[in-house]
Design a protein around this motif. Structure first.
Motif, PDB file in Angstrom:
ATOM      1  N   VAL A 159       0.846  -1.184   0.000  1.00 53.48           N
ATOM      2  CA  VAL A 159       0.000   0.000   0.000  1.00 53.48           C
ATOM      3  C   VAL A 159       0.885   1.239   0.000  1.00 53.48           C
ATOM      4  CG1 VAL A 159      -1.920   1.172   1.101  1.00 53.48           C
ATOM      5  CG2 VAL A 159      -1.692  -1.313   1.327  1.00 53.48           C
ATOM      6  N   GLY A 160       0.868   1.963  -1.106  1.00 50.80           N
ATOM      7  CA  GLY A 160       1.672   3.171  -1.242  1.00 50.80           C
ATOM      8  C   GLY A 160       2.690   3.043  -2.348  1.00 50.80           C
ATOM      9  N   GLY A 161       2.672   3.978  -3.291  1.00 49.85           N
ATOM     10  CA  GLY A 161       3.599   3.949  -4.416  1.00 49.85           C
ATOM     11  C   GLY A 161       4.649   5.031  -4.344  1.00 49.85           C
ATOM     12  N   GLY A 162       5.029   5.413  -3.128  1.00 44.58           N
ATOM     13  CA  GLY A 162       6.120   6.363  -2.950  1.00 44.58           C
ATOM     14  C   GLY A 162       7.452   5.641  -2.875  1.00 44.58           C
ATOM     15  N   PHE A 163       8.459   6.336  -2.354  1.00 41.52           N
ATOM     16  CA  PHE A 163       9.820   5.809  -2.319  1.00 41.52           C
ATOM     17  C   PHE A 163       9.887   4.467  -1.591  1.00 41.52           C
ATOM     18  CE2 PHE A 163      14.358   5.767  -1.877  1.00 41.52           C
ATOM     19  CZ  PHE A 163      14.842   6.642  -2.833  1.00 41.52           C
ATOM     20  N   THR A 164       9.367   4.423  -0.367  1.00 45.84           N
ATOM     21  CA  THR A 164       9.444   3.191   0.413  1.00 45.84           C
ATOM     22  C   THR A 164       8.627   2.077  -0.221  1.00 45.84           C
ATOM     23  OG1 THR A 164       9.745   4.479   2.451  1.00 45.84           O
ATOM     24  CG2 THR A 164       9.066   2.188   2.699  1.00 45.84           C
ATOM     25  N   ARG A 193      -2.785   6.019  -4.891  1.00 45.97           N
ATOM     26  CA  ARG A 193      -3.805   7.005  -5.257  1.00 45.97           C
ATOM     27  C   ARG A 193      -3.450   7.782  -6.512  1.00 45.97           C
ATOM     28  NH1 ARG A 193      -5.361   9.771   0.599  1.00 45.97           N
ATOM     29  NH2 ARG A 193      -6.488   7.962   1.470  1.00 45.97           N
ATOM     30  N   GLY A 194      -2.191   7.781  -6.892  1.00 42.29           N
ATOM     31  CA  GLY A 194      -1.761   8.538  -8.053  1.00 42.29           C
ATOM     32  C   GLY A 194      -2.395   8.050  -9.346  1.00 42.29           C
ATOM     33  N   ALA A 195      -2.425   8.936 -10.314  1.00 42.92           N
ATOM     34  CA  ALA A 195      -3.009   8.590 -11.607  1.00 42.92           C
ATOM     35  C   ALA A 195      -2.030   7.842 -12.494  1.00 42.92           C
ATOM     36  CB  ALA A 195      -3.485   9.858 -12.319  1.00 42.92           C
ATOM     37  N   GLN A 196      -0.736   7.922 -12.168  1.00 43.08           N
ATOM     38  CA  GLN A 196       0.295   7.256 -12.953  1.00 43.08           C
ATOM     39  C   GLN A 196       1.240   6.511 -12.019  1.00 43.08           C
ATOM     40  OE1 GLN A 196       1.602  11.049 -14.909  1.00 43.08           O
ATOM     41  NE2 GLN A 196       1.520   9.813 -16.773  1.00 43.08           N
ATOM     42  N   ILE A 197       1.933   5.519 -12.553  1.00 44.50           N
ATOM     43  CA  ILE A 197       2.951   4.814 -11.784  1.00 44.50           C
ATOM     44  C   ILE A 197       4.036   5.806 -11.362  1.00 44.50           C
ATOM     45  CG2 ILE A 197       4.825   3.124 -11.952  1.00 44.50           C
ATOM     46  CD1 ILE A 197       3.052   1.469 -13.762  1.00 44.50           C
ATOM     47  N   GLY A 198       4.364   5.796 -10.082  1.00 39.40           N
ATOM     48  CA  GLY A 198       5.411   6.679  -9.577  1.00 39.40           C
ATOM     49  C   GLY A 198       5.091   8.150  -9.703  1.00 39.40           C
ATOM     50  N   ALA A 199       3.810   8.491  -9.697  1.00 41.42           N
ATOM     51  CA  ALA A 199       3.416   9.888  -9.908  1.00 41.42           C
ATOM     52  C   ALA A 199       4.038  10.830  -8.886  1.00 41.42           C
ATOM     53  CB  ALA A 199       1.899  10.007  -9.883  1.00 41.42           C
ATOM     54  N   GLU A 215       9.124  -5.484 -16.047  1.00 42.50           N
ATOM     55  CA  GLU A 215      10.025  -6.636 -16.094  1.00 42.50           C
ATOM     56  C   GLU A 215       9.874  -7.523 -14.861  1.00 42.50           C
ATOM     57  OE1 GLU A 215      14.816  -7.236 -16.006  1.00 42.50           O
ATOM     58  OE2 GLU A 215      13.998  -5.993 -17.619  1.00 42.50           O
ATOM     59  N   LEU A 216       9.630  -6.924 -13.705  1.00 40.22           N
ATOM     60  CA  LEU A 216       9.502  -7.693 -12.474  1.00 40.22           C
ATOM     61  C   LEU A 216       8.114  -8.285 -12.279  1.00 40.22           C
ATOM     62  CD1 LEU A 216      11.449  -5.265 -10.112  1.00 40.22           C
ATOM     63  CD2 LEU A 216      12.265  -7.459 -10.984  1.00 40.22           C
ATOM     64  N   GLY A 217       7.170  -7.848 -13.109  1.00 42.86           N
ATOM     65  CA  GLY A 217       5.812  -8.369 -13.010  1.00 42.86           C
ATOM     66  C   GLY A 217       4.953  -7.698 -11.958  1.00 42.86           C
ATOM     67  N   LEU A 218       5.327  -6.502 -11.514  1.00 43.26           N
ATOM     68  CA  LEU A 218       4.519  -5.782 -10.535  1.00 43.26           C
ATOM     69  C   LEU A 218       3.220  -5.295 -11.171  1.00 43.26           C
ATOM     70  CD1 LEU A 218       7.132  -5.831  -8.837  1.00 43.26           C
ATOM     71  CD2 LEU A 218       6.703  -3.440  -8.267  1.00 43.26           C
ATOM     72  N   GLU A 219       2.132  -5.386 -10.415  1.00 37.13           N
ATOM     73  CA  GLU A 219       0.860  -4.817 -10.828  1.00 37.13           C
ATOM     74  C   GLU A 219       0.622  -3.529 -10.047  1.00 37.13           C
ATOM     75  OE1 GLU A 219      -2.416  -7.576 -10.590  1.00 37.13           O
ATOM     76  OE2 GLU A 219      -1.039  -9.286 -10.710  1.00 37.13           O
ATOM     77  N   TRP A 220       0.067  -2.550 -10.705  1.00 37.57           N
ATOM     78  CA  TRP A 220      -0.282  -1.291 -10.043  1.00 37.57           C
ATOM     79  C   TRP A 220      -1.792  -1.080 -10.132  1.00 37.57           C
ATOM     80  CZ3 TRP A 220       2.932   2.833  -8.077  1.00 37.57           C
ATOM     81  CH2 TRP A 220       4.300   2.519  -8.061  1.00 37.57           C
ATOM     82  N   GLN A 221      -2.403  -0.813  -8.995  1.00 36.50           N
ATOM     83  CA  GLN A 221      -3.800  -0.398  -8.936  1.00 36.50           C
ATOM     84  C   GLN A 221      -3.791   1.091  -8.635  1.00 36.50           C
ATOM     85  OE1 GLN A 221      -6.608  -2.094  -9.428  1.00 36.50           O
ATOM     86  NE2 GLN A 221      -5.918  -4.225  -9.492  1.00 36.50           N
ATOM     87  N   LEU A 222      -4.064   1.905  -9.660  1.00 32.77           N
ATOM     88  CA  LEU A 222      -3.903   3.355  -9.561  1.00 32.77           C
ATOM     89  C   LEU A 222      -5.233   4.057  -9.294  1.00 32.77           C
ATOM     90  CD1 LEU A 222      -1.451   3.738 -12.575  1.00 32.77           C
ATOM     91  CD2 LEU A 222      -0.865   3.890 -10.144  1.00 32.77           C
TER      92      LEU A 222
END
Length: 401
Positions: A159-164, A193-199, A215-222
């Protein structure tokens, strides 16, 4: 004239505050000023690495360094700060309460993960905020191998698409396969919550995050957030459910609650407003460093981040200036105009950027090599075997990045 500098916290800012103060006192041949550091342990916990395996080993003992440099260490947990009486009440290792007086105080008590009232968060989520929590997560991951092979077992929700969140998520595919086997159908889902990956990190760094995720197969729910967590997974605010045996919370940080006891302005994250000398606004005898300080890094309006990149020099300056104030030496204005980002992206590599707009300079294996140098060498404390070198390393003019 007073002769006691008290530092609260043994993180990056606290350690370097102590060394910064001792460096100036040593240069001025002053043996009449005592520097005391109050913390639960005499160790630097390498928090930037808690997303990695072997979390139990990610600390550096400080006893020998304190002995070599003349820093007095007091083991205890700060409970109460009385700025009028110039006292800090703390709990000792035996559970008793005691008091330390000070003439100058440096608050370097760090920050902690923000935990909003999301149903099930406290009971069911993991995090990598403290070494104990990182170890708890690792033990949980290791235990997955003994569970039945199900989609939920093989799924981790970050949960959370920031640095950590990104560093944690990109490390997980390798960690999970090391535990569950190369053939395991591993699934890592990032909720943001961002509209883009790594927003939150900007356009300069986003392409590398996108490539690594693919490449790593990560899924993002944005564009969504977590509404609730239970033992079997999460429910998102759009009603979607993701079954997962592991949920890792990485959203948001707040300054130590001790800042609330300082009668001074604070920002929305709880950081104390400081002047150019890192003195807390309105208080002549209290300084703040690291994640407790809201300090301008330059003359362009940039503010320090909650990171060791800023905590280390903030500590050097705070220690120097607190000592300078006590002994009548001219203080130094904190300045750190260069800003860099080195983001670990797991087995894919890393990305290194420069500037607050994060202009990409290195990517992939080359950036990964730099990240490993930072994580294993640059952010560790100096050796205790050479007192002169250890104190020299606390010179505020040394660039960190």
């Amino acid at each position: 004239m007073g002769n006691h500098i008290l530092i609260v916290g043994a993180g990056f800012a606290g350690l370097w505050s102590a060394l910064g103060a001792m460096r100036l006192l040593d240069q001025q041949n002053r043996s009449d000023v005592q520097v005391t550091l109050l913390a639960p342990q005499a160790e630097l916990r390498i928090r930037p690495r808690f997303y990695e395996p072997d979390a139990h080993s990610l600390f550096a003992p400080l006893d020998a360094l304190f002995d070599a440099t003349g820093v007095r260490f007091v083991q205890g947990l700060a409970l109460q700060i009385d700025t009028q009486g110039r006292e800090v009440t703390y709990r000792t290792a035996d559970g008793e309460q005691a008091v330390l007086g000070y003439d100058r105080l440096i608050l370097a008590a760090g920050s902690q993960l923000f935990r909003p009232p999301v149903p099930g968060l406290a009971e069911h989520a993991f995090d990598v905020d403290r070494i104990e929590q990182a170890v708890r997560l690792e033990q949980h991951l290791m235990g997955l191998a003994s569970q039945p092979d199900t989609p939920a077992r093989n799924t981790v929700v970050v949960v959370g698409g920031g640095f950590t969140g990104i560093e944690t998520a990109t490390e997980l595919p390798t960690r999970l396969r090391d535990i569950l086997g190369d053939d395991a159908k591993v699934r890592v889902v990032v909720i943001d919550r961002g509209a883009q990956i790594g927003a939150a990190l900007g356009d300069g760094i986003r392409p590398a995050i996108v490539d690594a995720s693919r490449e790593l197969g990560l899924e993002w729910q944005l564009g969504t957030s977590v509404a609730s967590i239970d033992a079997g997974g999460v429910v998102l605010d759009n009603g979607q459910r993701i079954d997962a045996s592991t949920v890792v919370w990485t959203v948001g940080f707040r300054a130590s609650p001790l800042t609330e006891q300082i009668p001074a302005p604070r920002d929305p994250t709880g950081r104390l407003q400081v002047d150019g000398y890192l003195r807390v606004e309105g208080l002549s005898d209290v300084y703040a460093a690291g994640d407790t300080a809201r300090a301008a890094t330059d003359e362009l309006g940039n503010i320090c981040a909650m990171s060791c990149q800023h905590a280390i020099p903030l500590g050097r300056y705070a220690g120097h200036n607190a000592a300078a104030d006590l002994i009548g030496v001219k203080p130094r204005v904190y300045s750190q105009p260069k800003y860099v980002t080195c983001l670990d992206l797991g087995a894919w590599g890393a990305v290194y950027t420069e500037g607050w707009d994060r202009q990409q300079k290195l990517v992939g294996a080359e950036a990964k090599e730099l990240k490993q140098q930072i994580n294993t060498l640059w952010i560790y404390p100096p050796a205790a075997t050479d007192r002169a070198a250890a104190l020299a390393a606390a010179d505020p003019s040394i660039p960190v990045a």
